[in-house]
Design a protein around this motif. Structure first.
Motif, PDB file in Angstrom:
ATOM      1  N   HIS B  86     -93.479  32.089 -19.627  1.00 18.83           N
ATOM      2  CA  HIS B  86     -92.566  31.891 -20.150  1.00 18.83           C
ATOM      3  C   HIS B  86     -91.840  33.386 -20.444  1.00 18.83           C
ATOM      4  CE1 HIS B  86     -95.356  31.687 -22.918  1.00 18.83           C
ATOM      5  NE2 HIS B  86     -94.773  32.695 -23.298  1.00 18.83           N
ATOM      6  N   ILE B  87     -90.896  33.661 -19.748  1.00 18.51           N
ATOM      7  CA  ILE B  87     -89.875  34.995 -20.280  1.00 18.51           C
ATOM      8  C   ILE B  87     -89.431  34.945 -21.558  1.00 18.51           C
ATOM      9  CG2 ILE B  87     -87.495  36.231 -19.704  1.00 18.51           C
ATOM     10  CD1 ILE B  87     -87.793  34.549 -16.721  1.00 18.51           C
ATOM     11  N   ASN B  88     -90.492  36.282 -22.055  1.00 16.05           N
ATOM     12  CA  ASN B  88     -90.898  36.392 -23.632  1.00 16.05           C
ATOM     13  C   ASN B  88     -90.037  37.187 -23.761  1.00 16.05           C
ATOM     14  OD1 ASN B  88     -92.205  38.294 -22.960  1.00 16.05           O
ATOM     15  ND2 ASN B  88     -93.673  37.477 -24.943  1.00 16.05           N
ATOM     16  N   LEU B  89     -88.464  37.740 -23.304  1.00 14.87           N
ATOM     17  CA  LEU B  89     -87.891  38.676 -24.109  1.00 14.87           C
ATOM     18  C   LEU B  89     -86.944  38.309 -25.345  1.00 14.87           C
ATOM     19  CD1 LEU B  89     -86.823  39.348 -20.502  1.00 14.87           C
ATOM     20  CD2 LEU B  89     -88.155  41.000 -21.807  1.00 14.87           C
ATOM     21  N   ASP B  90     -86.241  39.562 -25.189  1.00 18.32           N
ATOM     22  CA  ASP B  90     -85.166  39.552 -26.177  1.00 18.32           C
ATOM     23  C   ASP B  90     -83.698  38.931 -25.097  1.00 18.32           C
ATOM     24  OD1 ASP B  90     -85.559  39.319 -29.247  1.00 18.32           O
ATOM     25  OD2 ASP B  90     -86.845  41.090 -29.111  1.00 18.32           O
ATOM     26  N   MET B  91     -83.483  38.385 -25.639  1.00 15.50           N
ATOM     27  CA  MET B  91     -82.585  37.822 -24.618  1.00 15.50           C
ATOM     28  C   MET B  91     -81.059  38.766 -25.253  1.00 15.50           C
ATOM     29  SD  MET B  91     -82.864  36.066 -22.783  1.00 15.50           S
ATOM     30  CE  MET B  91     -84.473  35.626 -22.003  1.00 15.50           C
ATOM     31  N   GLU B  92     -80.430  38.718 -26.492  1.00 13.41           N
ATOM     32  CA  GLU B  92     -79.206  39.671 -27.051  1.00 13.41           C
ATOM     33  C   GLU B  92     -79.350  40.994 -27.249  1.00 13.41           C
ATOM     34  OE1 GLU B  92     -77.268  38.041 -30.476  1.00 13.41           O
ATOM     35  OE2 GLU B  92     -78.645  36.161 -30.096  1.00 13.41           O
ATOM     36  N   ARG B 143     -87.176  38.564 -14.721  1.00 16.90           N
ATOM     37  CA  ARG B 143     -88.933  38.609 -13.586  1.00 16.90           C
ATOM     38  C   ARG B 143     -89.831  39.687 -13.709  1.00 16.90           C
ATOM     39  NH1 ARG B 143     -92.763  34.200 -15.507  1.00 16.90           N
ATOM     40  NH2 ARG B 143     -91.200  33.190 -15.043  1.00 16.90           N
ATOM     41  N   ARG B 144     -88.451  40.654 -13.002  1.00 18.10           N
ATOM     42  CA  ARG B 144     -88.613  42.033 -12.554  1.00 18.10           C
ATOM     43  C   ARG B 144     -89.015  43.405 -14.186  1.00 18.10           C
ATOM     44  NH1 ARG B 144     -85.874  43.951  -8.013  1.00 18.10           N
ATOM     45  NH2 ARG B 144     -84.762  42.268  -7.572  1.00 18.10           N
ATOM     46  N   LEU B 145     -88.108  42.970 -15.094  1.00 20.44           N
ATOM     47  CA  LEU B 145     -87.784  43.607 -16.439  1.00 20.44           C
ATOM     48  C   LEU B 145     -89.284  42.940 -17.456  1.00 20.44           C
ATOM     49  CD1 LEU B 145     -86.657  45.247 -18.161  1.00 20.44           C
ATOM     50  CD2 LEU B 145     -86.203  43.472 -19.048  1.00 20.44           C
ATOM     51  N   LEU B 146     -89.846  41.806 -17.069  1.00 22.17           N
ATOM     52  CA  LEU B 146     -90.634  41.235 -17.808  1.00 22.17           C
ATOM     53  C   LEU B 146     -92.582  42.328 -17.564  1.00 22.17           C
ATOM     54  CD1 LEU B 146     -91.339  39.125 -20.230  1.00 22.17           C
ATOM     55  CD2 LEU B 146     -91.844  37.402 -18.029  1.00 22.17           C
ATOM     56  N   PRO B 163     -96.104  34.952 -11.905  1.00 21.62           N
ATOM     57  CA  PRO B 163     -94.926  35.433 -12.484  1.00 21.62           C
ATOM     58  C   PRO B 163     -93.433  35.710 -11.425  1.00 21.62           C
ATOM     59  CG  PRO B 163     -96.686  36.619 -10.762  1.00 21.62           C
ATOM     60  CD  PRO B 163     -97.908  35.572 -11.640  1.00 21.62           C
ATOM     61  N   THR B 164     -94.000  34.431 -10.675  1.00 20.03           N
ATOM     62  CA  THR B 164     -93.545  34.188  -9.495  1.00 20.03           C
ATOM     63  C   THR B 164     -92.709  32.670 -10.113  1.00 20.03           C
ATOM     64  OG1 THR B 164     -95.175  33.328  -7.686  1.00 20.03           O
ATOM     65  CG2 THR B 164     -93.893  36.004  -7.722  1.00 20.03           C
ATOM     66  N   VAL B 165     -92.957  31.611 -11.014  1.00 15.84           N
ATOM     67  CA  VAL B 165     -93.035  30.716 -10.919  1.00 15.84           C
ATOM     68  C   VAL B 165     -91.654  30.161 -11.035  1.00 15.84           C
ATOM     69  CG1 VAL B 165     -92.523  30.029 -13.414  1.00 15.84           C
ATOM     70  CG2 VAL B 165     -93.761  28.255 -11.879  1.00 15.84           C
ATOM     71  N   GLY B 166     -91.024  29.186 -10.362  1.00 13.09           N
ATOM     72  CA  GLY B 166     -89.541  29.028  -9.832  1.00 13.09           C
ATOM     73  C   GLY B 166     -88.554  29.752  -9.341  1.00 13.09           C
ATOM     74  N   LEU B 167     -89.157  31.135  -8.446  1.00 15.94           N
ATOM     75  CA  LEU B 167     -88.097  31.620  -8.342  1.00 15.94           C
ATOM     76  C   LEU B 167     -87.872  31.596  -6.313  1.00 15.94           C
ATOM     77  CD1 LEU B 167     -89.880  35.269  -9.412  1.00 15.94           C
ATOM     78  CD2 LEU B 167     -87.671  34.292 -10.562  1.00 15.94           C
ATOM     79  N   ASP B 168     -86.893  32.241  -6.087  1.00 14.82           N
ATOM     80  CA  ASP B 168     -86.673  32.041  -4.564  1.00 14.82           C
ATOM     81  C   ASP B 168     -87.052  32.785  -4.093  1.00 14.82           C
ATOM     82  OD1 ASP B 168     -84.801  34.184  -4.010  1.00 14.82           O
ATOM     83  OD2 ASP B 168     -83.354  34.021  -5.071  1.00 14.82           O
ATOM     84  N   PRO B 169     -88.016  32.356  -3.064  1.00 16.44           N
ATOM     85  CA  PRO B 169     -88.781  33.186  -1.464  1.00 16.44           C
ATOM     86  C   PRO B 169     -87.991  34.692  -1.615  1.00 16.44           C
ATOM     87  CG  PRO B 169     -88.129  31.211  -0.410  1.00 16.44           C
ATOM     88  CD  PRO B 169     -87.904  31.625  -2.014  1.00 16.44           C
TER      89      PRO B 169
END
Lengths: 245, 284
Positions: B86-92, B143-146, B163-169
């Motif tokens: 999951h993307i656990n970045l600080d969104m703000e 995802r790249r930032l993660l 790492p690539t779940v849900g991403l386009d090709p």
């Protein structure tokens, strides 16, 4: 104390991001209490020879600094259950003590913003004369330290957001209303008084009131608050250590 | 100096009477990219969470560069970079602020944080978005930032959870390029995925994990060699029947035989997906 700066800076950056919203939301309640109770309902009331507003404002500082410090549990819950940023902290080589201290200082910062807002609002709309000295801020600091630590502990213990509301409704709100914020605890039924007297908020409200009225206080309340701070901090560290699957 | 970056021995995890891991063991060599492959709920994420000490193991041992997680937790944590599913970045917060907080969590000096931030933003092609809030980034950029956030403290072992779940090709390919670049810089990588093509393309070795058990582990090439490099899929009324052949000639002969009575026959190269299907038909 590894992790203190990272934790505190993160909270400060988030606070900076929402600063004006925070100022607005922190101002509404004290402003309403001062207008409704201090200037409206309490206009002709005097307590110990002082206007009701002069009685109310130190109590409001005690109550609001408690509420705002404890409210860091909401931020921690969001970081833990929604953003899952807490996992980033858990998987890094920081100490639980450093993490807790960072969160506690974030709570203290919020408590001081709220305190300064109340004093400013009271000064502008209330025209009252309160003596604010370093001891006044030390007691506010200790109050915020205790409740921010308890905020961390509660955020680490609960399993859902809903549980958090329960803790606030059953512990913090009653303390806000019964802990000497709005009226002298001597007005309460006698059987309740011994219990209320030893609530941290009661100790803080009474000490702040005495200081702001120009009286000196002995060191007993400060000593009690210091001990409570250490206990609350240790509880918070313990809960952070246990917060694993 | 040990050549083993990660050693997992008899690792077990029980969640309220339900076993999630049933004593798995594997090793990852230094510089290797090792993948844990399996369906959802197989125990891949639990394994990674135990290695990063987010989850307590019920039993077994984890050694990271010879150090035990239980005895040297802080040293071990410092050597690991973790990219969660999951993307656990600080969104703000901004991209740079997210990297700054990570650097501070790992005790990096400010000057080093600044330098490393610029290096990593360059690698991930995120330099121009450095001051953007994370919530303004696309899924692929997040995802790249993660991934680069996990690299801030220069970990020797990188754990990548889907790492690539849900991403386009297109984005998946960019991420694959980044992962290979990281491995080429000397970082050991443990990857979990349920995308067979991803594991086949990236991994030096893979382990198949089903219902908390590792049922086989080897290099993708060895797995394919053992099964046969060519496959013939014969579509029938009841489903697909697949036959495997060691060489192309045998597969073509079989193709000619089958095309006489059926048009629905396909000759193709064997992939890791065949291995997975073959191995798991007994377990699922």
């Amino acid at each position: 104390m590894r992790g203190f700066w990272a934790t505190y800076l993160r909270e400060l950056l988030l606070l900076k991001e929402r600063f004006f919203r925070v100022l607005l939301s922190f101002s509404i309640n004290p402003l309403l209490f001062i207008l409704a109770f201090g200037l409206g309902l309490g206009k002709d009331i005097t307590i110990s020879g002082r206007s009701y507003l002069e009685f109310l404002v130190p109590g409001l500082v005690a109550g609001s600094s408690m509420l705002q410090a404890f409210a860091i549990n909401v931020e921690i819950n969001v970081a833990r259950f929604y953003l899952k940023v807490f996992e980033e902290f858990q998987s890094s080589p920081i100490s639980p003590a450093g993490y807790v201290l960072g969160e506690v200082f974030s709570g203290i910062t919020r408590a001081f913003i709220s305190t300064l807002l109340i004093l400013t609002i009271a000064h502008i709309v209330g025209d009252i004369d309160l003596k604010i000295d370093p001891l006044f801020f030390l007691i506010t600091f200790l109050n915020a330290f205790i409740f921010a630590s308890l905020g961390v502990a509660s955020a680490m213990t609960i399993k859902t957001h809903a549980d958090q509301t329960l803790i606030t409704n059953f512990i913090i709100t009653p303390m806000m209303f019964l802990g000497g914020t709005f009226f002298p605890i001597e007005n309460l039924p006698e059987f309740l008084q011994p219990l209320i007297k030893f609530l941290p908020l009661t100790i803080v409200a009474q000490s702040l009131r005495e200081l702001s009225w120009g009286y000196t206080i002995n060191y007993e309340p400060i000593f009690i608050l210091l001990i409570l701070s250490v206990i609350a901090y240790m509880i918070a560290i313990y809960t952070v250590k246990r917060a694993k699957d | 100096m040990s050549e083993i970056a990660l050693e997992v021995r008899n690792l077990t995890k029980i969640y309220s009477n339900t076993p999630a891991l049933k004593g798995i063991s594997f090793t990852v060599k230094k510089g290797e990219l090792f993948s844990l492959l399996g369906p959802n709920g197989a125990g891949k994420t639990t394994t990674l969470r135990i290695i990063t000490s987010l989850t307590k193991a019920s039993g077994g041992t984890v050694l990271v560069f010879g150090k035990s997680l239980n005895e040297d937790e802080k040293i071990v944590k410092r050597r690991i970079g973790f990219v969660p599913q999951h993307i656990n970045l600080d969104m703000e917060l901004t991209v740079r602020e997210n990297l700054l907080i990570h650097g501070l969590l790992y005790g990096m000096p400010l000057r080093e944080i600044k330098k490393r931030t610029e290096e990593l933003l360059e690698i991930a092609e995120l330099k121009e978005r450095g001051n953007s809030k994370v919530k303004e980034l696309s899924g692929g950029l997040k995802r790249r930032l993660l991934i680069i956030r996990a690299l801030m403290h220069s970990p020797a072992l990188l754990l990548l959870d889907e790492p690539t779940v849900g991403l386009d090709p297109h984005i998946r390919r960019k991420i694959w390029g980044l992962i290979k670049q990281i491995q080429n810089s000397g970082t050991t990588i443990l990857l979990t995925t349920h995308y067979m093509d991803e594991a086949e393309l990236l991994s030096d070795r893979v382990a198949f994990i089903i219902s908390g058990e590792i049922i086989a582990q080897d290099s993708p090439l060895n797995f394919i060699k053992k099964l046969g490099e060519y496959a013939l899929d014969i579509f029938t009324d009841t489903g697909i029947s697949t036959h495997y052949f060691k060489n192309k000639e045998d597969a073509e002969k079989a193709l000619q035989t089958h095309t006489t009575y059926s048009n629905h026959v396909t000759l193709r190269k064997v992939t890791l997906e065949d291995i997975f299907v073959k191995l798991t038909e007994r377990h699922l």
